[in-house]
Enzyme design. Sequence first.
Site, mmCIF file in Angstrom:
data_model
loop_
_atom_site.group_PDB
_atom_site.id
_atom_site.type_symbol
_atom_site.label_atom_id
_atom_site.label_comp_id
_atom_site.label_asym_id
_atom_site.label_seq_id
_atom_site.Cartn_x
_atom_site.Cartn_y
_atom_site.Cartn_z
ATOM 1 N N SER A 185 -3.156 77.990 -88.019
ATOM 2 C CA SER A 185 -3.041 78.112 -89.472
ATOM 3 C C SER A 185 -4.448 78.159 -90.073
ATOM 4 O O SER A 185 -5.404 77.624 -89.479
ATOM 5 C CB SER A 185 -2.303 76.891 -90.028
ATOM 6 O OG SER A 185 -2.450 76.830 -91.432
ATOM 7 N N THR A 188 7.820 81.968 -96.149
ATOM 8 C CA THR A 188 8.900 81.648 -95.198
ATOM 9 C C THR A 188 9.543 80.336 -95.674
ATOM 10 O O THR A 188 9.034 79.688 -96.600
ATOM 11 C CB THR A 188 8.359 81.412 -93.770
ATOM 12 O OG1 THR A 188 7.546 80.234 -93.787
ATOM 13 C CG2 THR A 188 7.561 82.588 -93.245
ATOM 14 N N LYS A 196 -3.495 71.783 -86.101
ATOM 15 C CA LYS A 196 -3.776 73.223 -86.061
ATOM 16 C C LYS A 196 -5.240 73.482 -85.674
ATOM 17 O O LYS A 196 -5.551 74.516 -85.090
ATOM 18 C CB LYS A 196 -3.423 73.867 -87.408
ATOM 19 C CG LYS A 196 -1.913 73.877 -87.685
ATOM 20 C CD LYS A 196 -1.145 74.720 -86.669
ATOM 21 C CE LYS A 196 0.325 74.875 -86.995
ATOM 22 N NZ LYS A 196 1.059 75.712 -86.030
ATOM 23 N N ILE A 219 7.704 83.879 -89.341
ATOM 24 C CA ILE A 219 6.603 84.566 -88.658
ATOM 25 C C ILE A 219 6.993 84.908 -87.210
ATOM 26 O O ILE A 219 6.743 86.020 -86.733
ATOM 27 C CB ILE A 219 5.329 83.684 -88.698
ATOM 28 C CG1 ILE A 219 4.869 83.503 -90.149
ATOM 29 C CG2 ILE A 219 4.212 84.289 -87.848
ATOM 30 C CD1 ILE A 219 3.770 82.461 -90.347
ATOM 31 N N TYR A 253 -1.078 67.616 -89.862
ATOM 32 C CA TYR A 253 -0.799 69.033 -89.560
ATOM 33 C C TYR A 253 -2.109 69.816 -89.483
ATOM 34 O O TYR A 253 -2.299 70.620 -88.569
ATOM 35 C CB TYR A 253 0.129 69.597 -90.648
ATOM 36 C CG TYR A 253 0.418 71.085 -90.530
ATOM 37 C CD1 TYR A 253 1.365 71.564 -89.630
ATOM 38 C CD2 TYR A 253 -0.229 72.009 -91.354
ATOM 39 C CE1 TYR A 253 1.644 72.926 -89.533
ATOM 40 C CE2 TYR A 253 0.045 73.368 -91.268
ATOM 41 C CZ TYR A 253 0.984 73.821 -90.361
ATOM 42 O OH TYR A 253 1.255 75.177 -90.274
HETATM 43 P P1 NAP Z 1 10.021 79.240 -90.406
HETATM 44 O O1 NAP Z 1 10.202 80.461 -91.224
HETATM 45 O O2 NAP Z 1 10.574 77.964 -90.893
HETATM 46 O O3 NAP Z 1 10.588 79.550 -88.934
HETATM 47 C C1 NAP Z 1 10.468 78.579 -87.958
HETATM 48 C C2 NAP Z 1 11.144 79.063 -86.692
HETATM 49 O O4 NAP Z 1 10.884 78.151 -85.650
HETATM 50 C C3 NAP Z 1 12.644 79.158 -86.809
HETATM 51 O O5 NAP Z 1 13.091 80.187 -85.965
HETATM 52 C C4 NAP Z 1 13.120 77.791 -86.293
HETATM 53 O O6 NAP Z 1 14.461 77.935 -85.848
HETATM 54 C C5 NAP Z 1 12.095 77.564 -85.189
HETATM 55 N N1 NAP Z 1 11.750 76.179 -84.856
HETATM 56 C C6 NAP Z 1 11.467 75.139 -85.678
HETATM 57 N N2 NAP Z 1 11.169 74.042 -84.985
HETATM 58 C C7 NAP Z 1 11.242 74.377 -83.669
HETATM 59 C C8 NAP Z 1 11.078 73.677 -82.459
HETATM 60 N N3 NAP Z 1 10.751 72.372 -82.421
HETATM 61 N N4 NAP Z 1 11.235 74.344 -81.290
HETATM 62 C C9 NAP Z 1 11.556 75.651 -81.293
HETATM 63 N N5 NAP Z 1 11.772 76.369 -82.405
HETATM 64 C C10 NAP Z 1 11.620 75.732 -83.580
HETATM 65 O O7 NAP Z 1 8.470 78.933 -90.128
HETATM 66 P P2 NAP Z 1 7.176 79.887 -90.210
HETATM 67 O O8 NAP Z 1 6.605 79.779 -91.556
HETATM 68 O O9 NAP Z 1 7.507 81.210 -89.655
HETATM 69 O O10 NAP Z 1 6.185 79.103 -89.236
HETATM 70 C C11 NAP Z 1 5.940 79.545 -87.917
HETATM 71 C C12 NAP Z 1 4.588 79.051 -87.455
HETATM 72 O O11 NAP Z 1 3.594 79.528 -88.344
HETATM 73 C C13 NAP Z 1 4.413 77.535 -87.405
HETATM 74 O O12 NAP Z 1 3.702 77.197 -86.248
HETATM 75 C C14 NAP Z 1 3.595 77.220 -88.650
HETATM 76 O O13 NAP Z 1 2.799 76.069 -88.456
HETATM 77 C C15 NAP Z 1 2.747 78.461 -88.726
HETATM 78 N N6 NAP Z 1 2.224 78.720 -90.074
HETATM 79 C C16 NAP Z 1 3.044 79.017 -91.121
HETATM 80 C C17 NAP Z 1 2.487 79.274 -92.361
HETATM 81 C C18 NAP Z 1 3.327 79.622 -93.568
HETATM 82 O O14 NAP Z 1 2.771 79.638 -94.696
HETATM 83 N N7 NAP Z 1 4.598 79.914 -93.413
HETATM 84 C C19 NAP Z 1 1.103 79.242 -92.546
HETATM 85 C C20 NAP Z 1 0.309 78.945 -91.446
HETATM 86 C C21 NAP Z 1 0.870 78.689 -90.215
HETATM 87 P P3 NAP Z 1 15.438 76.665 -85.560
HETATM 88 O O15 NAP Z 1 15.612 75.964 -86.849
HETATM 89 O O16 NAP Z 1 16.691 77.286 -85.018
HETATM 90 O O17 NAP Z 1 14.743 75.845 -84.522
#
Ligand code: NAP
Length: 295
Positions: A187, A235, A204, A48, A200
């Site tokens: 979220s 993701t 959120k 995201i 979690y």
């Molecule tokens: P993702 O695809 O796993 O990407 C996570 C990104 O954040 C990567 O660039 C990772 O790179 C980086 N990251 C992880 N931990 C970090 C840290 N401690 N400090 C800085 N960077 C960090 O995850 P995503 O699904 O896009 O999730 C992004 C956000 O959306 C999160 O806040 C999650 O709670 C929220 N969200 C996701 C979903 C879903 O279904 N995917 C739903 C609701 C909310 P590195 O490994 O290099 O650090």
Amino acid sequence: MYRAVLGPQRHLFLPVVPFSRRMSSAGAERRGILTDKVALITGSTDGIGFAIAQRLARDGAHVIVSSRKQENVDRAVEKLQGEGLSASGTVCHVGKEEDCKKLVSMASEKHGFINFLICAAGVNPLAWSTLGASEDIWDKVMDINVKAPARLVKLALPYMVTLEEKQKPDIWAKPDPRVSGVVFVSSAVAYAPVTPLGPYNVSKTALLGLTKTLALELAPKGIRVNCLAPGLIKTNFSEVIWKDKNFLQDMMKRCGFTRVGLPEECAGVVSFLCSPDSSYITGETIVASGFSPRL
Ligand code: NAP
């Protein structure tokens, strides 16, 4: 006159409009709406966060991407620059104060100011239940998902473009398009908790509180603070859910969504929250989840 649609949507009928009347209006191009703006995005080398960076850059902003691993930062910057977009990046683990300071100083030294701070980094160590979660899990979840975004706003604030605070604000002032904004990524579970995610969910929901509180605190400076609440988005982060057919089907049935979302479907919302079109919106959360988890 109507044209029948063939294929799976064949029950639909579309009005037939001559091609000449379907041309877009001159001047309707929305790209460039964020030109000359600087956006700093955490957790933006994948998923995201990356989609948000890509969209804001396509809208004209210079984006500073960041995450924990240098190779991921390099790959993301290369991908964005390969598309002809204006991007730079640095390592920033949002749980490490020194990294956060480095991220902010990179932006301030290079550009002198920050227009948008997007906090997308989040963590979800599977706890399976709220009361069963260890102290370590609680600390990690609250530190990365709630404390880190607050800390980043504090660090970035001196470099954010703000209005001069006046004792008597001009109640008839026009919106100033130069002023900065903050967007947090929460979220849909903030509203509709999913039991195995335990702390979690709580973190959120706390982020919604942070959005509202900071929106009030920063209103006199003209800074808007808003939030995006994605549902299930495809993701790496959510792989454990969408790969588990039974869990996924149960969740879809309970919530009422019919497909898994895409990161780009979140990015457009953030672009809107950074754009002048949302100039009178602050303290709000926009849900992008294919279902409505709240009243
Ligand atoms: P993702 O695809 O796993 O990407 C996570 C990104 O954040 C990567 O660039 C990772 O790179 C980086 N990251 C992880 N931990 C970090 C840290 N401690 N400090 C800085 N960077 C960090 O995850 P995503 O699904 O896009 O999730 C992004 C956000 O959306 C999160 O806040 C999650 O709670 C929220 N969200 C996701 C979903 C879903 O279904 N995917 C739903 C609701 C909310 P590195 O490994 O290099 O650090």
